[in-house]
Design an enzyme around this catalytic site. Structure first.
Site, PDB file in Angstrom:
ATOM      1  N   GLN A  73       0.835  -1.191   0.000  1.00  0.00           N
ATOM      2  CA  GLN A  73       0.000   0.000   0.000  1.00  0.00           C
ATOM      3  C   GLN A  73       0.871   1.243   0.000  1.00  0.00           C
ATOM      4  OE1 GLN A  73      -2.647   1.145   3.516  1.00  0.00           O
ATOM      5  NE2 GLN A  73      -4.092   0.767   1.865  1.00  0.00           N
TER       6      GLN A  73
ATOM      7  N   THR B 107     -10.444   5.139  -2.750  1.00  0.00           N
ATOM      8  CA  THR B 107      -9.589   4.240  -1.972  1.00  0.00           C
ATOM      9  C   THR B 107      -8.111   4.551  -2.245  1.00  0.00           C
ATOM     10  OG1 THR B 107      -9.740   2.611  -3.724  1.00  0.00           O
ATOM     11  CG2 THR B 107     -11.251   2.353  -1.875  1.00  0.00           C
ATOM     12  N   ARG B 108      -7.259   4.099  -1.313  1.00  0.00           N
ATOM     13  CA  ARG B 108      -5.836   4.436  -1.413  1.00  0.00           C
ATOM     14  C   ARG B 108      -5.207   3.875  -2.682  1.00  0.00           C
ATOM     15  NH1 ARG B 108      -3.889   3.645   4.914  1.00  0.00           N
ATOM     16  NH2 ARG B 108      -5.134   5.375   5.694  1.00  0.00           N
ATOM     17  N   ASP B 109      -5.593   2.649  -3.051  1.00  0.00           N
ATOM     18  CA  ASP B 109      -4.981   2.065  -4.253  1.00  0.00           C
ATOM     19  C   ASP B 109      -5.362   2.866  -5.500  1.00  0.00           C
ATOM     20  OD1 ASP B 109      -7.617   1.172  -4.074  1.00  0.00           O
ATOM     21  OD2 ASP B 109      -7.184  -0.906  -4.614  1.00  0.00           O
TER      22      ASP B 109
ATOM     23  N   SER C  59      -3.570   6.321  -5.555  1.00  0.00           N
ATOM     24  CA  SER C  59      -2.132   6.181  -5.832  1.00  0.00           C
ATOM     25  C   SER C  59      -1.904   5.875  -7.310  1.00  0.00           C
ATOM     26  CB  SER C  59      -1.535   5.033  -5.009  1.00  0.00           C
ATOM     27  OG  SER C  59      -1.490   5.381  -3.660  1.00  0.00           O
TER      28      SER C  59
END
Ligand SMILES: Cc1cc2nc3c(=O)[nH]c(=O)nc-3n(C[C@H](O)[C@H](O)[C@H](O)COP(=O)(O)OP(=O)(O)OC[C@H]3O[C@@H](n4cnc5c(N)ncnc54)[C@H](O)[C@@H]3O)c2cc1C
Ligand code: FES
Lengths: 558, 98
Positions: free
Chosen positions: A234, A280-282, A285
Site C-alpha cells: 500500500q 480508496t488508497r490504491d 495512488s
C-alpha cells in the site's frame, strides 16, 4: 556464542509484539523476552498511527461483526483470507475493551462521548483515537505499562535479529546481536513471535520509521516459511515529497482537499468523477502514478495539493501535520504542497492461520509482518486492530504450546544451522581496509531504495520488474564487498549491513511476486496486464534449498 | 556552498568539531546523517519516526533539550552545539540507554 534461555521470544515491540507479550504472560508463568533493534516501544510504525477501527459502544445500531468483515473482504479484492477477517471481526471489540480497561483513554467529542470518525471504505463510522489523535502512541504506552507490571516479561532494546534458529522442522530461537556491546547471542526459546513491522524503508519515499527494513520477511523466508502476495504494497497516496526533511509525511486530509497536475487540471475528475480525491488508497495512488508517468508531474515527480479552502478544518483536526509543513516553509493556508505516493504498508507477508501461526511449528507472526488479512487493499485504521487481535492470538497460542506441549530440549540439538548468521558476523568482525573498498553498507541500502522506487513503485511493467531483479542480483553481490568502517559497539555501519542483507531478500521476494501476478489487482498495477483476471490466486514464495520457489495458489470459493 | 560548524560532545568527554556542507532545509538530524555518511562513521545518535512523535532523537541542542528531527539547523546561528541529555546512562555519543 553466549546463550540466553527464555520461554517465548518476541521480536519487535510495536503494537503487535507488545500485545503478544502481555497476552502470552497471562497464560504462562515462563519468561517472555521482547527484543527490539531500536528503543523498545518507540521504534515502529505504531508510533505514527492516528486512529484504530473497532466495534464498541460507539457503533451504529446496524453495525456488527458481519458488516466489518464484509468491508474488509470487499476492499481486499478477493485476496483477504476469510478465517483472518472473521478473527478480527470477532475479537476486536473485546481487545479494545481490555486495553481501555488497562488505561487507554479514548478521545472524546464535545458531548463527552467517545469520538468516532468516518474512514473511506468502512460502511459505518468505526475509527476511534486516543491521546488526541495519537492512538498508536497511547496503545504502546498502555501495553508497556502493563508489561512492566508483569515481572516475567523482560524487554531488551538495541538488539537486532540476524537469523531464526530451526531444528527438527521447528523454530526454537534466534541469533541476535546486542548493538551496545557488539556481542552476538543465541537465544533459545520454546516459541518465537515475529512482529517486526513493514517494509517502507525499501523505498526512497516512505511514511515508515527508519527501522522498517522488512527484516521479518527475510527472516521468515530463510527459516522456510511461506510468504503470500508480497507484491501488494500500500502506497499512502498523498504524502509530502518535498522538502526532503519531511518527505513521506502522510497528509491525512487529502480526501477533502484538491489535487492538481502540473497543467493545473484537477485530474481526479477524469479517473473517479463520483469520488474525486475521496477514493480508496490504491485507486488514488494509481491515478497519481499515471499522471506522473504521463509527464504531467511537478518538479519533484508528484502532483499539487490545495488545502486552502478547508484550512480551518485541517488546523483543527490535524494540527501536527499543518504545523510541521509550516515549519518547513509550506504554509498550506496559502501555498500548494508537492505530494505523491509514499510506501506505507505491506499487505502481503508471512502466511498465517487464525492462530497467527506460520507454516513452521512454533513460529508465530503478528501485525504488519503477517499477510492475508487485508488482501489487495487495506482499509484505513485496520492495521492497529490487526496488531491487537493477532498479537493476542499469537501470544495466547504460544503460551498454550509452552504449557501443554513437550518442551524442546535444546541440548539435544548441539549443531544448529547457523551458517547465515555466522557469515554475517564473520564479515562484520573482519578487518576492513579502507583503501581497497570504498562502498559502505548505507550505499547498498540507497541502491535498493532506488531500484524499488524506479521499477517496483505504484505503476509496474514487465521490463521494469525484470530490470529490478537483475539490479538486485548485482547489488547482492556487492553486499559482501562493502566496508564496515566502524567495527565498535553501537555501530550504525553494522546495523546498516545487517539491515541491507534483510532488505535484499525481502526486495527480491516483492519483485518475484510482482512478476508472478500477471494482472492488475488492488495495489498492484501492471501496465502490461492492466485488467483484473477472473480467477483469483495468491502469489506464494518459499525458500527451499536456498532457492526461491514460486507458485500461484488459487483462492477457493471466489 | 555554506558551511555549518557542529560541536558534538562525544563519549569520554571528548568534544569534536565538524564542518558540514549546509543544504537549505536541513534539520539537526539531517546534519548528523551527513556526518555519519561523509565525515565520521562512528558517530552515534538515535532516531526513528523523523516526524516528532517517538522522541528517541531527543538531545541537548545549543544547551536545551530538543528533538533533532524537528529542529532546523541554521548556518547563521554560529556553532551548533550537540550533547547527550544529561539524565540517565549514555550508551555512546548522543545515545541514551532506553
Ligand atoms: C505514519 C504512519 C501512520 C499510520 N497511521 C495508522 C492509523 O492511523 N491507523 C492504523 O490502523 N494504522 C496506521 N498505520 C499503520 C500501522 O501503524 C502499522 O501497520 C502498525 O502499527 C504496525 O505494527 P507492528 O507492531 O506490526 O510493527 P511496528 O510498530 O512497525 O513495530 C515493529 C518493531 O520491530 C522492530 N524490529 C524490526 N526488525 C527487527 C529485527 N530484525 N530485530 C529486532 N527488532 C526488529 C522495530 O524496531 C519496531 O520497533 C500507520 C503507519 C504509519 C507509518
Ligand atoms: S525521530 Fe522520532 S521524534 Fe525525532
Amino acid at each position: 556464542m553466549k546463550t540466553i534461555k527464555t520461554g517465548i521470544l518476541v521480536i519487535g515491540s510495536g503494537a503487535a509484539g507488545l500485545s503478544a507479550s502481555v497476552y502470552a504472560a497471562q497464560y504462562t508463568h515462563e519468561n517472555i523476552l521482547v527484543i527490539d533493534k531500536g528503543a523498545v516501544g518507540k521504534s515502529g510504525s505504531t508510533v505514527g498511527a492516528v486512529q484504530i477501527a473497532s466495534l464498541g459502544s460507539w457503533s451504529h445500531q446496524d453495525d456488527h461483526e458481519e458488516a466489518f468483515l464484509q468491508d474488509i473482504e470487499k476492499s481486499g479484492r478477493g485476496l483477504s483470507d476469510p478465517s483472518l477477517t472473521k478473527s478480527i471481526a470477532d475479537d476486536i471489540r473485546q481487545r479494545l475493551k481490555e486495553i481501555t480497561d488497562w488505561g487507554l483513554k479514548l478521545d472524546k467529542n464535545e458531548e463527552q462521548e467517545v469520538a468516532v470518525y468516518e474512514t473511506s471504505g468502512h460502511s459505518f463510522s468505526r475509527s476511534v483515537s486516543a491521546r488526541k489523535g495519537k492512538a498508536g502512541l497511547g496503545i504502546l504506552q498502555t501495553l508497556i505499562r502493563k508489561a512492566n507490571a508483569m515481572n516475567h516479561i523482560d524487554m531488551w532494546s538495541d538488539v537486532i535479529t540476524l537469523q531464526l534458529v530451526k531444528s527438527a522442522g521447528r523454530i526454537i530461537g534466534a541469533v541476535v546481536l546486542d548493538q551496545r556491546t557488539n556481542e552476538p547471542y543465541l537465544i533459545q526459546s520454546q516459541a518465537v513471535i515475529l512482529a517486526t513491522g513493514g517494509i517502507g524503508q525499501l523505498y526512497p519515499i516512505t511514511s515508515n520509521p527508519v527501522q522498517s527494513t522488512g527484516d521479518g520477511f527475510s527472516l521468515s523466508l530463510q527459516a522456510g516459511a511461506q510468504l503470500i502476495d508480497m507484491e501488494q504494497i500500500q502506497f499512502y497516496p498523498v504524502s509530502m515529497i518535498a522538502p526532503q526533511s519531511i518527505a513521506g509525511l502522510c497528509i491525512s486530509f487529502y480526501h477533502f482537499s484538491k489535487l492538481y497536475n502540473r497543467d493545473g487540471e484537477r485530474f481526479m475528475k477524469r479517473y473517479q468523477p463520483d469520488y474525486l480525491e475521496n477514493t480508496t488508497r490504491d485507486q488514488l495512488s494509481i491515478a497519481i502514478g499515471k499522471e506522473v508517468a504521463a509527464g504531467r508531474e511537478t518538479d519533484h515527480g508528484g502532483v499539487w495539493l490545495d488545502a486552502s479552502e478547508v484550512i480551518e478544518n485541517v488546523k483543527r483536526q490535524f494540527p501536527h501535520e499543518y504545523d510541521l509543513c509550516k515549519d518547513r516553509g509550506i504554509d498550506l493556508s496559502k501555498q500548494h504542497a508537492e505530494v505523491g505516493p509514499a510506501a506505507h504498508f505491506m499487505m502481503g507477508g508471512v502466511k498465517i492461520n487464525s492462530n497467527a501461526s506460520s507454516s513452521i511449528p512454533r513460529l508465530f507472526i503478528a501485525g504488519e509482518t503477517s499477510g492475508g488479512l487485508h488482501g489487495a487493499n487495506r482499509l484505513g485504521n485496520n492495521a492497529l486492530s490487526e496488531c491487537l487481535v493477532f498479537g493476542a492470538r499469537a501470544g495466547i497460542e504460544a503460551a498454550r504450546i509452552l504449557e501443554e506441549e513437550t518442551p524442546v530440549d535444546h541440548q539435544s540439538f548441539a549443531d544448529y544451522e547457523l551458517g547465515w548468521a555466522k557469515r554475517l558476523l564473520t564479515y562484520i568482525h573482519q578487518p576492513h581496509s579502507s583503501k581497497s573498498i570504498k562502498r559502505r553498507p548505507y550505499v547498498i541500502k540507497e541502491k535498493i531504495q532506488s531500484v524499488l522506487g524506479n521499477y517496483v513503485g505504484v505503476i509496474r511493467t514487465k521490463d521494469g520488474l525484470c530490470k529490478a531483479q537483475q539490479d538486485l542480483k548485482e547489488i547482492q553481490e556487492q553486499l559482501f564487498e562493502t566496508r564496515v568502517a566502524n567495527p565498535d559497539a553501537y555501530s550504525r555501519d553494522i546495523l546498516d549491513f545487517i539491515e541491507a542483507s534483510h532488505m535484499l531478500q525481502t526486495s527480491l521476494a516483492i519483485v518475484r511476486s510482482a512478476q508472478m501476478r500477471t494482472e492488475s489487482r488492488g495495489a498492484h498495477y501492471h501496465v502490461d496486464y492492466p485488467e483484473q483476471e477472473i480467477d483469483t490466486y495468491h502469489t506464494c514464495i518459499q525458500v527451499e534449498n536456498e532457492n526461491m520457489k514460486l507458485s500461484k495458489k488459487p483462492v477457493k470459493g471466489v | 556552498m555554506k558551511k555549518l560548524l557542529v560541536n558534538i560532545q562525544r563519549s569520554g568527554d571528548q568534544q569534536e568539531v565538524f564542518e558540514v556542507e549546509y543544504q537549505p532545509g536541513m534539520t539537526v538530524l539531517d546534519v548528523l546523517e551527513r556526518i555519519y555518511q561523509k565525515h565520521d562513521p562512528s558517530i552515534a545518535y538515535r532516531f526513528s519516526c523523523r516526524t516528532g512523535l517517538c522522541t528517541t532523537c531527543m538531545m541537548m541542542i545549543n544547551g536545551k533539550p530538543g528533538l533533532s528531527c524537528l529542529k532546523m539547523a541554521s548556518p547563521d546561528d554560529g556553532i551548533l552545539h550537540l550533547a547527550p541529555l544529561p539524565k540517565g546512562e549514555t550508551v555512546k555519543d548522543l545515545v541514551k540507554k532506553m
